[in-house]
Structures are given as structure tokens and as C-alpha cells.
Scaffold this active site. Structure first.
Site, mmCIF file in Angstrom:
data_model
loop_
_atom_site.group_PDB
_atom_site.id
_atom_site.type_symbol
_atom_site.label_atom_id
_atom_site.label_comp_id
_atom_site.label_asym_id
_atom_site.label_seq_id
_atom_site.Cartn_x
_atom_site.Cartn_y
_atom_site.Cartn_z
ATOM 1 N N CYS A 1 114.601 83.625 14.474
ATOM 2 C CA CYS A 1 113.089 83.529 13.451
ATOM 3 C C CYS A 1 113.273 84.060 12.424
ATOM 4 O O CYS A 1 112.916 82.923 11.683
ATOM 5 C CB CYS A 1 111.722 84.251 14.519
ATOM 6 S SG CYS A 1 111.240 83.789 15.680
ATOM 7 N N ASN A 2 114.478 84.786 11.486
ATOM 8 C CA ASN A 2 114.469 84.486 10.264
ATOM 9 C C ASN A 2 114.813 83.716 10.140
ATOM 10 O O ASN A 2 115.605 83.962 8.464
ATOM 11 C CB ASN A 2 114.781 86.060 10.626
ATOM 12 C CG ASN A 2 116.255 86.243 11.149
ATOM 13 O OD1 ASN A 2 115.978 86.787 11.629
ATOM 14 N ND2 ASN A 2 117.318 85.623 10.246
#
Length: 366
Positions: free
Chosen positions: A154-155
């Protein structure tokens, strides 16, 4: 590209436009079908009250998903890993192409203007990568440079933006585009366990694209000034996507404590991001935080002293799409751009969180 800022009074004079990457446009796309949380509970036949509570208290209204086909009696059977990989390829390419085209339209550019395509995905593995498949699908010049960021979770959107900003600074006047395309439907395990229930209640399909350009001060979007990262090594296994031998497929794991772990470390990376700039948190007018989940957002708000208004787009994206993994913060950026409230000189912080556990940030200025 300049990655640090020496003095506060120099913030508005950072080295000159030829060395600063600017955001030139943004575009998004989703898969074909959306469901409310209540609808998903019924479709998936979830009766466990604890699991139902996770779905219904997620602060999510709807998500775009591509569910398994109906089996005998209407039940949705788990798909084997090979079918999930096929699903990822089909959906990620389709959404990625549409997000890219929307982004180029936003930037007033065409496919022929594209010089570098950087693609992000963590919901499936592709070789050749997503960038090559999109170039072929859209008939983009095969000389177009490309890069793929795979498996960072997700980053990863900000990890990729850092890479693309470096390329952009070295190629002034040339257009680069970041595409985050996550077919989260292809990462689902329908096994009825509490481990997968948290994941199945949260993620949705989505793709987002961001165009960048350096060396042209006429580009209306914000300048990308600085990045800061933090890897929480003590929580390296708290968020992971690994092989589940019982299910014979990959499965995502989220430790229940991860919102508090991320929240407790948010100040560390934000302080590093603002170090040497003369800026304080109160000087940041716009916060675009990854829509990681209700508890994650709450933890960030509390630990950074933000208001609900500061994260209105973060919570709005979560409500309307769920967690879109790497592209979530770009959906929020698109909403901010459409809102029209930014003013020249305003500062913003982009913030994503993901496996590792890790936090990525960027400082931008309009």
C-alpha cells in the site's frame, strides 16, 4: 532533484524549475461492479456475528470488486491461485489503461507525449511487467522508458513517485506517468477465517495515474520537494502477503495492532520530512493520507494532531471505494484537485503506509 531544503527562507526559491518535478495531471479508474458491505455479507454467505461486525463497522459504504462466478446454488467458491493471477492481469491492465488515459487528458497530453511509464502493483505478479502490457495494449511508442515497482504494498505509490521524480528531474521537459493498478479482487482468500475476514472487509479494485514534468513553470500542479521514509523493523511481519499452505494460495495478513504501530511512528517520519524546512505541522494546509482503514486513519489523526477536515478526502475515498492499496492517496489527490481550494504557496503532505511495516511521505508545494 533536490531532496533536502537548507533554509526556510529558500523554500520558495528551490534551485529553479528545471530541477523540480511538478504534478501535471491525475486520473483514476475502477473495475466494473460495486457492492455495499451488506450486499457482500449476503453474497458471501457470512453469518458469523464477529465477521459481520468487521464489515459493518469499517466506515466503508461501497467497494468495486470482481467476485468469483456463482457456483451451484449461487455460492461463490474460492478461486485457485492460477485463476487469481489471470484475474489480476486482466483487471490491472484494463484499469491501468483507463487511468492512464484519464491522467493524460487531465494533463492536456496524449499517448505520444509519454516518455516514461512507471507502474505499481502488489496484487499479482507479472513478467513482463504491467508497464510492458499497458504499452502494448495502448500502442504506446515502444521506445518509451518503463519501470515496475512490484510487491511493496500500500505504500508503494510514494516509493514509485520518488523514483519517477528522480527520472523527471534528469529529463526536463519530458512527460512521465506513474500508474498504480491494484486488482485487490485477485488477492482474496474466501476461507471464512478471521485472518482473511479483515482483508475481505477492506480492499477494493482501483487504479490511479499521476503525470509529472520538470523544467516547465507553467505546469499548474504542486512541486514535489522532498521525500522521507521509515521502516518499522520491529513490526516487519505485521503486514504481509505470503503463501498460505493450508489454502494453497497467497494470503494477506494484517496484525490487529498495526493501526497503533503505524500511528505511534507517524510523528517520527513527519518530523524528518519537515526537518530543515522551517515548517511545522500547522503550516501544512493539505494532508493526503492513504485510506488504509478506519482505525489506521484515526491513529494518524490522533498522533499527528490533525482535524477531520484535514483527512476528509482520505475518509471519503475509504467510504466510496475501500482501501485501494497503492493508489488510494492519488484518489484523494484527485478529489483535492477537483475541489479547487489550493492556493499558490500552499504546502501539502502525501503519506502512505504499508507492509514492512513502513511509512512513506512526500512534501509538495503549489
Amino acid at each position: 532533484m533536490t531532496t533536502g531544503i537548507a533554509r526556510a527562507e529558500d523554500l520558495s526559491l528551490l534551485t529553479g524549475p528545471a530541477e523540480i518535478t511538478r504534478v501535471a495531471g491525475v486520473g483514476t479508474a475502477v473495475s466494473d461492479t460495486s457492492y455495499s458491505q451488506t450486499e457482500l455479507l449476503e453474497i458471501l454467505g457470512i453469518e458469523d456475528p464477529k465477521i459481520r461486525s468487521i464489515f459493518l463497522n469499517s466506515a466503508i459504504d461501497r467497494r468495486f470488486l470482481t467476485l468469483p462466478p456463482e457456483g451451484p446454488g449461487g455460492a461463490r467458491a474460492p478461486e485457485p491461485q492460477g485463476d487469481l493471477l489471470d484475474k489480476h492481469k486482466k483487471i490491472a491492465v484494463d484499469m491501468g489503461c483507463r487511468a492512464l488515459e484519464a491522467c493524460l487528458k487531465s494533463a492536456g497530453a496524449t499517448l505520444s507525449d509519454l516518455r516514461h511509464l512507471c507502474c505499481v502493483t502488489s496484487t499479482g505478479f507479472l513478467t513482463p511487467g504491467l508497464s510492458a502490457l499497458i504499452i502494448r495494449e495502448l500502442g504506446i511508442d515502444p521506445h518509451c522508458g518503463r519501470s515496475d515497482i512490484v510487491g511493496m504494498g500500500c505504500n508503494a505509490g510514494l516509493n514509485a513517485l520518488s523514483v519517477l521524480a528522480g527520472w523527471s528531474a534528469a529529463h526536463p521537459g519530458e512527460l512521465g506517468v506513474l500508474v498504480c493498478s491494484e486488482a485487490c479482487s485477485a488477492a482474496y482468500a474466501l476461507d471464512g477465517t478471521m485472518r482473511t475476514a479483515v482483508v475481505n472487509s477492506l480492499f477494493g479494485d482501483g487504479s490511479a495515474a499521476l503525470a509529472v514534468l520538470s523544467g516547465d513553470g507553467r505546469v499548474p500542479g504542486p512541486r514535489v520537494l522532498k521525500f522521507a521514509s521509515y521502516l518499522i523493523t520491529d513490526a516487519i511481519d505485521a503486514m504481509r502477503y505470503d503463501w498460505d499452505r493450508d489454502q494453497d494460495r497467497f494470503s494477506f495478513f494484517l496484525d490487529p495492532q498495526i493501526p497503533y504501530v503505524v500511528g505511534a511512528h507517524a510523528e517520527i517520519v513527519i518530523d524528518r520530512l519537515l526537518s530543515g524546512t522551517g515548517l511545522r505541522r500547522g503550516d501544512i494546509g493539505h494532508w493526503l493520507v492513504h485510506s488504509g482503514g478506519k482505525k489506521v486513519i484515526d491513529a494518524i489523526v490522533i498522533n499527528l494532531g490533525l482535524s477531520r477536515y484535514d483527512v476528509r478526502h482520505t475518509t471519503g475515498v475509504l467510504r466510496d471505494y475501500g482501501n485501494l492499496s497503492s493508489g488510494s492517496f492519488l484518489f484523494s489527490y484527485e478529489r483535492l484537485a477537483e475541489e479547487g481550494v489550493t492556493r499558490p504557496g500552499d504546502y501539502g503532505v502525501l503519506m502512505t503506509m504499508g507492509p514492512g511495516s513502513s511509512i512513506e511521505t512526500a512534501l509538495v508545494q503549489w
